[in-house]
Scaffold this active site. Structure first.
Site, PDB file in Angstrom:
ATOM      1  CE  LYS A 159      -3.987   1.871   2.607  1.00  0.00           C
ATOM      2  NZ  LYS A 159      -4.761   1.741   3.849  1.00  0.00           N
ATOM      3  CB  SER A 212      -7.966   3.806   2.671  1.00  0.00           C
ATOM      4  OG  SER A 212      -7.135   3.128   3.610  1.00  0.00           O
ATOM      5  CB  SER A 216      -8.173   0.824   5.489  1.00  0.00           C
ATOM      6  OG  SER A 216      -8.948   1.995   5.438  1.00  0.00           O
TER       7      SER A 216
END
Ligand code: GLN
Length: 481
Positions: free
Chosen positions: A70, A145, A169
């Site tokens: 990420k 997210s 997330s």
């Protein structure tokens, strides 16, 4: 193939790490124009890492297996934006601890994944670089997210990915893409090198297609780190052993706490049906279901939306146009304050600005006790709910998220509708315990996630239950792209 299977074949030299890496780079080239899971693909770096494994220079349980990271996690010399224009072009001078551990373990860092800006959101629609698409339906969100990490794994662009979970997330994107997403105990995985959103909540963890892979990845990245003062100086629970035990399909003696407040209204009927069906399956494996009440969970969402923005308003003050990335209006005629204002005005998106304003307000003199202070008290009550529930049961269970992947644009006009995606995941973050989302079936052809929550530093328990469920439900594969 799962990451465990790939690692086995690389170890026995049935395939080379370079072949495995090349296959994934080819897959990215074939589908990522449509999925947009990646913000950056590190082709050369990945091939070099794979060559080191093939030369026998690094070994380990996941050596040679590609992993996507990420974009909120620093990678030395590789662009890291946190999904924001304010960090466009920034190349971190150091690796996050978990990235260092992944490299030392011989995994192959293949690229950086898309995300809502600074990890604020549940759909990736707040990424400054455009949304990621759900591989199950390209018209729908992949969660957020960490939608990029989940979509990359679901679309077979990477067998492993790393996400971060502040309010859900990792787990919510896992649920809506049919992947496994695990949030470790807070402090169980290092935050050093994780660009801070809400420091008392942020937790990095694995995103994979199988529970065993999640446990393997967890065991590589977890453990005490002297560079993170909130890192827990205790041995990592045996998550891999627990996942393998669970996969045998025996849950005799395991008590599952059904959170009364989360088992009824508020979820789509298809989500509830898949959840209840899974609960029946777990009972057939020997588990006992006990209904527990956690009366303060209903205040988790409002408490989170005071605590997380408050911490964010402080953490994001460092993006001032001086230290990193973007600088706007520095023409020699403007004051420092003007340049900072112009930079932040141009560099932050609307959701990030909303959080900074909300957090600054909640922390302001005169309102601090009424908002931030009150939210901290609620956080304590939620922790007590967990503690008293865990005196009666081994783990808590609920759907991961109330609804399946929704169409783009359907929740962006009303922030509260977006925030509801994390209704069931946020309590765990406020408490600090671990939680996992494991696929439990389909509703209207879209994946549904089953959440297992465990006491702090008992991450092994959630892996056992998740692996048992996987042994009867199987893994989910999206329709071919
Ligand atoms: N969706 C939640 C938020 O917008 C949680 C995000 C996260 O876990 N990073 O804050």
């Amino acid at each position: 193939m799962s990451a465990a299977e790939l690692a086995g074949k690389i170890k026995s030299r049935e395939v080379s790490a370079v072949e495995v890496t090349t296959a994934h780079l080819d897959r990215i080239a074939a589908v990522d124009e449509r999925v947009h899971a990646f913000l950056h693909v590190d082709r050369d770096g990945a091939l070099q890492a794979a060559e080191r494994v093939d030369r026998g220079e690094v070994t380990g349980p996941l050596a040679g297996v590609p992993v996507a990271i990420k974009d909120v996690i620093t990678t030395k010399g590789v662009p890291t934006t946190a999904g924001s224009k304010i960090l466009e072009g920034w190349k971190p001078p150091y690796d996050a601890t978990i990235v260092e551990r992944l490299r030392d373990a011989g995994t192959v860092m293949i690229g950086k994944t898309n995300m809502d800006e600074f990890a604020m959101g549940s759909s990736t629609e707040y990424s400054a670089y455009g949304a990621t698409k759900n591989p199950w339906d390209l018209e729908r969100i992949p969660g957020g997210s960490g939608g990029g990490s989940a979509a990359a794994v679901a679309a077979y662009e990477a067998p492993l990915a790393i996400g971060t979970d502040t309010g859900g997330s990792i787990r919510q994107p896992g649920a809506v893409t049919g992947t496994v997403g695990a949030k470790p105990t807070y402090g169980g995985t290092s935050r050093y090198g994780l660009i801070a959103f809400s420091s008392s909540l942020d937790t990095p963890g694995p995103v994979t297609r199988t529970v065993e892979d999640a446990a393997l990845l967890h065991s590589v990245i977890a453990g005490h780190d002297v560079r993170d003062s909130t890192s827990i100086p205790q041995p990592v629970p045996d998550v891999v052993g627990a996942a393998r035990l669970g996969a045998s399909g025996d849950l005799t003696g395991v008590k599952l706490g059904l959170v009364k407040e989360f088992a009824g209204d508020g979820s789509e009927p298809g989500v509830l049906a898949a959840f209840r069906d899974s609960l029946d399956k777990l009972v057939k494996l020997g588990a006992e279901v006990v209904e527990v009440s956690c009366p303060h969970f209903e205040y988790a969402l409002p408490a989170y939306y005071l605590i997380a923005p408050s911490e964010a308003s402080s953490n994001l003050a460092r993006f001032d146009g001086v230290r990193y990335g973007l600088r706007v209006g520095d023409d020699g005629n403007r004051s420092l304050e003007e340049v900072m204002s112009l930079t932040r005005e141009a560099g932050f998106g609307p959701e990030v600005k909303r959080r900074i304003i909300l957090g600054t307000y909640a922390l302001s003199s005169g309102y601090y006790d009424a908002y931030y202070g009150q939210a901290q008290k609620v956080r304590t009550l939620i922790t007590r709910d967990f503690q008293s529930a865990f005196e009666r049961v081994d783990v808590l269970v609920s759907p991961t998220t109330p609804f399946v992947a929704f169409p783009f644009g359907s929740r962006t006009s009303d922030p509260y509708q977006m925030y509801l995606a994390d209704l069931f995941t946020i309590p765990t973050n406020l408490y600090g315990g671990p939680g996992i989302s494991v696929p439990c079936g389909l509703a209207d052809g879209l994946p549904v996630g089953f959440q297992v929550m465990a006491p702090t530093m008992a991450d092994d328990r959630m892996y056992r239950v998740a692996a048992a469920l996987e042994s009867v439900v199987g893994t989910l594969t999206p329709p071919a792209l």
